[in-house]
Design a protein around this motif. Structure first.
Motif, short mmCIF file in Angstrom:
data_model
loop_
_atom_site.label_atom_id
_atom_site.label_comp_id
_atom_site.label_asym_id
_atom_site.label_seq_id
_atom_site.Cartn_x
_atom_site.Cartn_y
_atom_site.Cartn_z
N PHE A 67 -59.15 50.05 -13.21
CA PHE A 67 -59.36 49.43 -11.90
C PHE A 67 -58.34 49.92 -10.89
CE2 PHE A 67 -59.17 46.26 -8.63
CZ PHE A 67 -60.47 45.80 -8.49
N LEU A 68 -57.05 49.91 -11.27
CA LEU A 68 -55.99 50.30 -10.34
C LEU A 68 -56.07 51.78 -9.97
CD1 LEU A 68 -52.98 48.35 -11.90
CD2 LEU A 68 -54.07 47.90 -9.70
N ALA A 69 -56.40 52.63 -10.94
CA ALA A 69 -56.51 54.06 -10.65
C ALA A 69 -57.64 54.32 -9.67
CB ALA A 69 -56.75 54.84 -11.94
N SER A 70 -58.76 53.62 -9.85
CA SER A 70 -59.89 53.78 -8.93
C SER A 70 -59.54 53.24 -7.55
CB SER A 70 -61.13 53.06 -9.47
OG SER A 70 -61.48 53.53 -10.75
N ALA A 71 -58.89 52.08 -7.51
CA ALA A 71 -58.54 51.47 -6.23
C ALA A 71 -57.52 52.31 -5.47
CB ALA A 71 -57.99 50.07 -6.45
N ALA A 86 -64.59 57.57 -6.34
CA ALA A 86 -63.21 57.32 -6.78
C ALA A 86 -63.17 57.02 -8.27
CB ALA A 86 -62.62 56.16 -5.98
N ALA A 87 -64.13 56.24 -8.75
CA ALA A 87 -64.17 55.90 -10.17
C ALA A 87 -64.42 57.13 -11.03
CB ALA A 87 -65.24 54.85 -10.42
N ILE A 88 -65.25 58.03 -10.54
CA ILE A 88 -65.55 59.25 -11.30
C ILE A 88 -64.29 60.09 -11.49
CG2 ILE A 88 -66.79 61.45 -11.18
CD1 ILE A 88 -69.11 59.94 -9.89
N PHE A 89 -63.41 60.10 -10.48
CA PHE A 89 -62.16 60.85 -10.62
C PHE A 89 -61.12 60.08 -11.43
CE2 PHE A 89 -63.92 63.18 -7.02
CZ PHE A 89 -63.54 64.48 -7.32
N ALA A 90 -61.16 58.75 -11.35
CA ALA A 90 -60.16 57.95 -12.06
C ALA A 90 -60.41 57.92 -13.56
CB ALA A 90 -60.15 56.53 -11.51
N GLY A 130 -65.76 50.29 -13.84
CA GLY A 130 -67.02 49.61 -13.53
C GLY A 130 -66.80 48.34 -12.71
N LEU A 131 -65.77 47.59 -13.06
CA LEU A 131 -65.42 46.40 -12.28
C LEU A 131 -65.02 46.77 -10.87
CD1 LEU A 131 -63.40 44.31 -14.90
CD2 LEU A 131 -65.67 43.79 -14.00
N PHE A 132 -64.34 47.90 -10.71
CA PHE A 132 -63.95 48.34 -9.37
C PHE A 132 -65.19 48.69 -8.54
CE2 PHE A 132 -63.16 51.88 -6.48
CZ PHE A 132 -62.25 51.29 -5.63
N VAL A 133 -66.12 49.41 -9.14
CA VAL A 133 -67.33 49.80 -8.41
C VAL A 133 -68.15 48.56 -8.03
CG1 VAL A 133 -69.51 51.05 -8.54
CG2 VAL A 133 -67.43 52.08 -9.45
N GLY A 134 -68.31 47.65 -8.98
CA GLY A 134 -69.17 46.50 -8.73
C GLY A 134 -68.51 45.38 -7.96
N LEU A 135 -67.20 45.16 -8.19
CA LEU A 135 -66.52 44.00 -7.61
C LEU A 135 -65.37 44.39 -6.69
CD1 LEU A 135 -66.34 41.73 -10.79
CD2 LEU A 135 -68.07 41.71 -8.99
N GLY A 136 -65.22 45.65 -6.38
CA GLY A 136 -64.12 46.09 -5.54
C GLY A 136 -64.13 45.45 -4.17
N GLU A 137 -65.30 45.36 -3.55
CA GLU A 137 -65.40 44.75 -2.22
C GLU A 137 -65.05 43.27 -2.28
OE1 GLU A 137 -68.56 44.39 1.51
OE2 GLU A 137 -69.16 45.32 -0.38
N ARG A 138 -65.55 42.59 -3.32
CA ARG A 138 -65.24 41.17 -3.48
C ARG A 138 -63.74 40.96 -3.71
NH1 ARG A 138 -66.05 36.09 -2.05
NH2 ARG A 138 -65.83 34.59 -3.78
#
Length: 388
Positions: A67-71, A86-90, A130-138
């Motif tokens: 999550f942190l790497a993607s964020a 971002a998640a694909i690179f993280a 996956g949590l970052f992609v789905g819940l990052g905005e929240r």
């Protein structure tokens, strides 16, 4: 959620992952060719019930990292397509780290290297991104409400705390998967209608565990007080909700191998939520300055007496100076050294028990010096002095 904050947080957590994977740091040199050959031939292990918690712990360890790497690569509140990139690179970074850590562990005898660990770390990384992609905005919205303060911030903190509390209560998620395991669990000394015998050979530690349970659930009682306002019957509602929460958690924990299941935990959660309700209504919402000085001094004296009792000052025989120095020389001050030699559940319980012992100190300074930034520093210095 900007990169100025996420960068340092991510680096600290990265260091924790690496350190936790190599402790107790018993490095043993070996030829590189031999190490490469050993790593190329790592196998699947047949994990029994005792190793299931360790496998789940590896999975959980890499979830925040993903999550942190993607964020860090992008702002969590941006479009889902941007977060996906971002998640694909993280993800490759997390997987490379997992492989690298497992390889380095071959230089540290005692650490287990297996394909099971790599699978757990891969799944943890996937879930994190996956949590970052789905819940990052929240997550960004909750963080923004937290920063802005006010009533919205209270709701954001309450939601985050509830999620953390539930996750902590079910840790390490080593669920029983067969009738044989269920029978063994329910017939063991970890299940009792009142107080489970397991881990209660020392009454002081039993008391600490119950105090920690009360402290952890007390903030949820404060949430009830915040929502109820000045309406009557709030404390009874908080106690009932605490008992209901305790019943649900104890029922779920009956299917977790490492958890204690005991009726007294229902009572502690009920009492904890009621206590949190009263503290919030009478001391926090009304202003910490309303707390009488004599009450703070009395609470401090009682806490100090309880602390020295829990640490055995009043119940154990005192040693001479030479014996004490001999024991001190044998103590390993490497952080988390002793936690490596026990189960994940026992290690977490130990950490929470110590935190529970000293949490009242922070609360005391917060009530005594509610508007002074030095309160945090003074509380930390006092805790260090008492621990020493």
């Amino acid at each position: 959620m900007n990169r100025a904050y996420l960068g340092p947080i991510g680096l600290v957590y990265l260091a924790f992952v690496i350190y936790g994977s190599l402790v107790p740091l018993a490095f043993q040199p070996r030829p590189l060719a031999e190490t490469l050959n050993a790593f190329a031939n790592i196998r699947w292990l047949n994990l029994g019930l005792a190793s299931r918690a360790d496998w789940v712990a590896n999975l959980l360890l890499y979830m925040p990292l993903g999550f942190l790497a993607s964020a860090w690569l992008t702002t969590a509140g941006q479009r889902i397509s941007t977060r996906l990139v971002a998640a694909i690179f993280a993800l490759p970074f997390c997987l490379a780290l997992a492989v690298g850590v497992e390889f380095i562990q071959l230089y540290f005898p005692g650490r287990t290297v297996s394909l099971n660990d790599l699978l757990a770390e891969t799944l943890g990384s996937l879930i994190g991104v996956g949590l970052f992609v789905g819940l990052g905005e929240r997550a960004t919205q909750i963080w923004q409400r937290w920063i802005e303060g006010g009533n919205d911030a209270f709701g954001a903190v309450a939601l985050a705390y509830l999620g953390a509390y539930l996750a902590l209560s079910l840790f390490p998620f080593d669920f029983l998967v067969s009738q044989v395991e269920l029978s063994q669990k329910w017939s063991s000394d970890t299940v009792s209608w009142l107080v489970a015998k397991s881990g209660c050979d020392k009454p002081a530690m039993c008391l600490v565990r119950l105090i920690v349970e009360m402290l952890l659930v007390a903030p949820l009682g404060a949430v009830v007080a915040h929502q109820r306002g000045s309406r009557r019957g709030g404390i009874l509602l908080a106690a009932i909700l605490g008992a209901m929460l305790g019943i649900v958690l104890e029922l779920v924990q009956a299917f977790i191998a490492s958890s204690l299941v005991q009726g007294v935990s229902v009572l502690t959660r009920s009492a904890g939520m009621a206590a949190g309700f009263m503290v919030y209504r009478h001391f926090i919402r009304g202003g910490a300055r309303a707390t009488p000085g004599w009450a703070l001094l009395l609470a401090a004296g009682f806490w100090l007496l309880l602390l020295v009792w829990l640490n055995g000052w009043l119940t154990h025989a005192w040693l001479g100076w030479e014996q004490a120095m001999t024991q001190l020389e044998e103590v390993r001050f490497l952080p988390f050294y002793y936690h490596y030699y026990t189960t994940e559940t026992q290690a977490l319980t130990s950490l929470l028990s110590v935190a529970g012992m000293y949490a009242p100190l922070g609360a005391w300074y917060g009530l005594w010096l509610p508007t002074r930034p030095k309160a945090v520093g003074l509380a930390a210095l006092t805790a260090v002095g008492l621990c020493g």
